[in-house]
Design an enzyme around this catalytic site. Structure first.
Site, PDB file in Angstrom:
ATOM      1  N   LYS A   1       0.842  -1.216   0.000  1.00 34.69           N
ATOM      2  CA  LYS A   1       0.000   0.000   0.000  1.00 34.69           C
ATOM      3  C   LYS A   1       0.871   1.258   0.000  1.00 34.69           C
ATOM      4  O   LYS A   1       0.658   2.181  -0.779  1.00 34.69           O
ATOM      5  CB  LYS A   1      -0.885  -0.025   1.254  1.00 34.69           C
ATOM      6  CG  LYS A   1      -1.996   0.989   1.285  1.00 34.69           C
ATOM      7  CD  LYS A   1      -2.786   0.944   2.596  1.00 34.69           C
ATOM      8  CE  LYS A   1      -3.344  -0.406   2.951  1.00 34.69           C
ATOM      9  NZ  LYS A   1      -4.171  -0.415   4.182  1.00 34.69           N
TER      10      LYS A   1
ATOM     11  N   LYS B   1       2.645  -4.132  10.949  1.00 33.35           N
ATOM     12  CA  LYS B   1       1.309  -4.239  11.547  1.00 33.35           C
ATOM     13  C   LYS B   1       1.453  -4.852  12.926  1.00 33.35           C
ATOM     14  O   LYS B   1       2.371  -5.655  13.170  1.00 33.35           O
ATOM     15  CB  LYS B   1       0.414  -5.136  10.693  1.00 33.35           C
ATOM     16  CG  LYS B   1      -1.063  -4.914  10.919  1.00 33.35           C
ATOM     17  CD  LYS B   1      -1.546  -3.705  10.114  1.00 33.35           C
ATOM     18  CE  LYS B   1      -3.032  -3.548  10.097  1.00 33.35           C
ATOM     19  NZ  LYS B   1      -3.449  -2.549   9.093  1.00 33.35           N
TER      20      LYS B   1
ATOM     21  N   THR C   1      -9.832   7.361   6.440  1.00 32.44           N
ATOM     22  CA  THR C   1      -9.943   6.078   5.740  1.00 32.44           C
ATOM     23  C   THR C   1     -11.315   5.968   5.060  1.00 32.44           C
ATOM     24  O   THR C   1     -11.409   5.634   3.873  1.00 32.44           O
ATOM     25  CB  THR C   1      -9.703   4.895   6.693  1.00 32.44           C
ATOM     26  OG1 THR C   1      -8.541   5.177   7.477  1.00 32.44           O
ATOM     27  CG2 THR C   1      -9.482   3.610   5.930  1.00 32.44           C
TER      28      THR C   1
ATOM     29  N   ASN D   1     -15.220   2.729  12.612  1.00 28.12           N
ATOM     30  CA  ASN D   1     -14.556   3.944  12.159  1.00 28.12           C
ATOM     31  C   ASN D   1     -14.686   4.128  10.643  1.00 28.12           C
ATOM     32  O   ASN D   1     -15.151   5.144  10.154  1.00 28.12           O
ATOM     33  CB  ASN D   1     -13.085   3.887  12.607  1.00 28.12           C
ATOM     34  CG  ASN D   1     -12.295   5.075  12.102  1.00 28.12           C
ATOM     35  OD1 ASN D   1     -11.947   5.134  10.931  1.00 28.12           O
ATOM     36  ND2 ASN D   1     -12.052   6.036  12.957  1.00 28.12           N
TER      37      ASN D   1
ATOM     38  N   SER E   1      -1.965   9.705   8.070  1.00 27.56           N
ATOM     39  CA  SER E   1      -0.946   9.392   9.084  1.00 27.56           C
ATOM     40  C   SER E   1       0.400   9.981   8.675  1.00 27.56           C
ATOM     41  O   SER E   1       1.157  10.492   9.503  1.00 27.56           O
ATOM     42  CB  SER E   1      -0.791   7.876   9.237  1.00 27.56           C
ATOM     43  OG  SER E   1      -1.745   7.369  10.130  1.00 27.56           O
TER      44      SER E   1
END
Ligand SMILES: NC(=O)C1=CN([C@@H]2O[C@H](COP(=O)(O)OP(=O)(O)OC[C@H]3O[C@@H](n4cnc5c(N)ncnc54)[C@H](O)[C@@H]3O)[C@@H](O)[C@H]2O)C=CC1
Ligand SMILES: O=C(O)CCC(=O)C(=O)O
Length: 458
Positions: free
Chosen positions: A103, A115, A200, A251, A391
């Site tokens: 990504k 992650k 997002t 979210n 971010s």
């Protein structure tokens, strides 16, 4: 490692068979380069695991399994969220870390992929216990974290509260050192960025809207090819309302649903949403703002019964959670967890476009089946990068202690996503590869070029 291994290998093959790619790479070493890249992508650099020793409020001591997987740092410090969920496991976190590598490369961000995961159901812990779990996570993984090493962010089950706690612990352990860039997704008051929380979901809807406006509706040749394989009727009919279902109302899902609800450019009708327990359905369209208000007052849960709905004046019926995937809609926005569309339900999917807000919501087998059938799958690494893009902006702002206005953040976010789509989508509409493969080709092209220039690929 599970995940889209076939698509990754097909992407590498397509890239290395193209002689115009890295012409300095000798023909005889292309095979070698292929093997090296498969190894790099299929094996993370590091898998860190620990059992967090936590004293619960009732005096019991528990040891909670937790992970940080650092997949690849060719393009910069490791970057990716931390998930709190009872289904977390090493293979899942490793696959999610690899998706972060792909990504970040796809969107030209100066980050590698990482992650984290903690095997808990956060709802089973008090606020005090969750705070302790967050502190312990930072203490146990302290050596490998930092603004230039590995920068976590929220994922399913975590949010700005957890990032604030983690950054505070990092600051305690590293007095006098820069700390604002150690975690992103923090609250604004703690150095977070305006727009990160919504990024997002907004990015997911923006991707869909941009694709529809600029490519699908005007692409007669492509649409007629699809029509041979699949209906694509909804997408042809510009005046028709598009029926949308959103799986997951946290979210990401709630923001994406709200963007679809209030969008004036496309005629949308969000007819179904679901959470971990139920699906809510209304063929005339759901009142998304009312549902968001409800979830804000009920720890994230949607109304669970007809009584909850009527008491709050919300018109909908309660149905089985997983039926959402199979109802008759044009667009499915996936915003929950992995492997939701798989062998047993793939043949019942009716949507013509599936947007992967969640990471890896479709198994490799189902992905192949649906792509062959002509369903347009907008892959996770393209659609859900809004979070990591903002971010990145948060990371920069934290380092410079200078902050952008909200409208500036959204402009930068959409420009970034648009620039990736303007590179990828014309290729997709002009060639036979599925969109996921086009994205992977672009990501591995970026990674291998950097590796080659660094003398790590011969
Ligand atoms: N939060 C972020 O910035 C980013 C999140 N993602 C991905 O988006 C997905 C969702 O993340 P968040 O919205 O942050 O998580 P969240 O924890 O805020 O929300 C998850 C939602 O999914 C629901 N859910 C869980 N299991 C379900 C099921 N089987 N069927 C229907 N709904 C179900 C939950 O009830 C909740 O409403 C994850 O795959 C995550 O990796 C990707 C990029 C960034
Ligand atoms: O914001 C970030 O750094 C990472 C977000 C994330 O975990 C993801 O895109 O899957």
């Amino acid at each position: 490692m599970s995940g889209n291994n076939n698509v990754i290998e097909q992407s590498l093959t397509a890239l290395l068979e193209d002689e115009s790619f890295l012409p300095d790479l000798q023909a005889q070493t292309r095979d070698q380069a292929f093997k090296s890249l498969v190894a790099i992508l299929s094996t993370p650099n590091h898998i860190h695991k620990s059992f967090l020793r936590v004293a619960l409020e009732n005096g019991t001591i528990v040891r909670i399994p937790s992970f940080r997987v650092q997949h690849n740092d060719t393009l910069g410090p490791y970057k990716g969220g931390i998930r709190f969920h009872e289904s977390v496991n090493e293979d899942e976190v490793s696959n999610l870390a690899r998706l972060m590598t792909l990504k970040n490369a796809l969107h030209e961000l100066p980050f590698g992929g990482g992650k984290g995961g903690v095997i808990i159901n956060p709802r089973e812990y008090s606020v005090k216990e969750l705070n302790l779990i967050c502190k312990k996570y930072v203490q146990y993984f302290n050596d490998i974290l930092g603004p230039d090493k590995d920068i976590p962010a929220p994922d399913a089950g975590t949010g700005e509260r957890e990032m604030d706690w983690m950054m505070a612990e990092y600051k305690n352990i590293h007095p006098g050192e820069p700390y604002r860039g150690s975690f992103t997704g923090k609250s604004i008051i703690n150095g977070g960025s305006l727009g990160r929380k919504e990024a997002t979901g907004k990015g997911v809807y923006f991707t869909f809207k941009y694709l529809m406006h600029n490519f699908v509706k005007d692409n007669e040749r492509w649409l007629s090819e699809q029509e041979n394989r699949f209906a694509m009727t909804a997408l042809r009919n510009v005046d028709k309302k598009l029926k949308i279902a959103v799986q997951g109302f946290g979210n990401l899902g709630s923001v994406a649903a709200k963007e679809a609800f209030k969008c004036n450019d496309l005629q949308n009708n969000v007819v179904a949403v679901s959470d971990a327990n139920v699906m809510l359905y209304n063929s005339d369209g759901l009142d998304i703002p009312a549902l968001i208000r409800y979830t804000e007052e009920h720890e994230g849960d949607l109304p669970q019964t007809e009584k909850d709905l009527s008491e709050n004046g919300i018109k909908a019926v309660v149905k089985e959670r997983d039926d959402l995937l199979e109802i008759d809609v044009d667009i499915l926005i996936m915003a929950a967890l992995e492997n939701q569309i798989y062998k047993d339900n793939m043949e019942n999917i009716k949507a013509e476009i599936i947007v992967e807000g969640a990471n890896a919501p479709i198994t490799e087998e189902a992905d192949e089946y649906l792509s062959d059938k002509g369903v347009l799958i907008v892959p996770d690494i393209l659609a859900n990068a809004g979070g990591v893009i903002v971010s990145y902006l948060e990371w920069i702002q934290g380092r410079e202690t200078q902050f952008y206005k909200e409208e500036e953040i959204y402009e930068l976010l959409y420009n970034k996503m648009q620039s990736t789509m303007d590179t990828i989508l014309p290729q997709f509409f002009g060639d036979p590869f599925p969109l996921r493969q086009n994205c992977y080709i672009h990501s591995v092209m970026k990674l291998s070029t950097v590796l080659f220039r660094q003398g790590k690929l011969y």
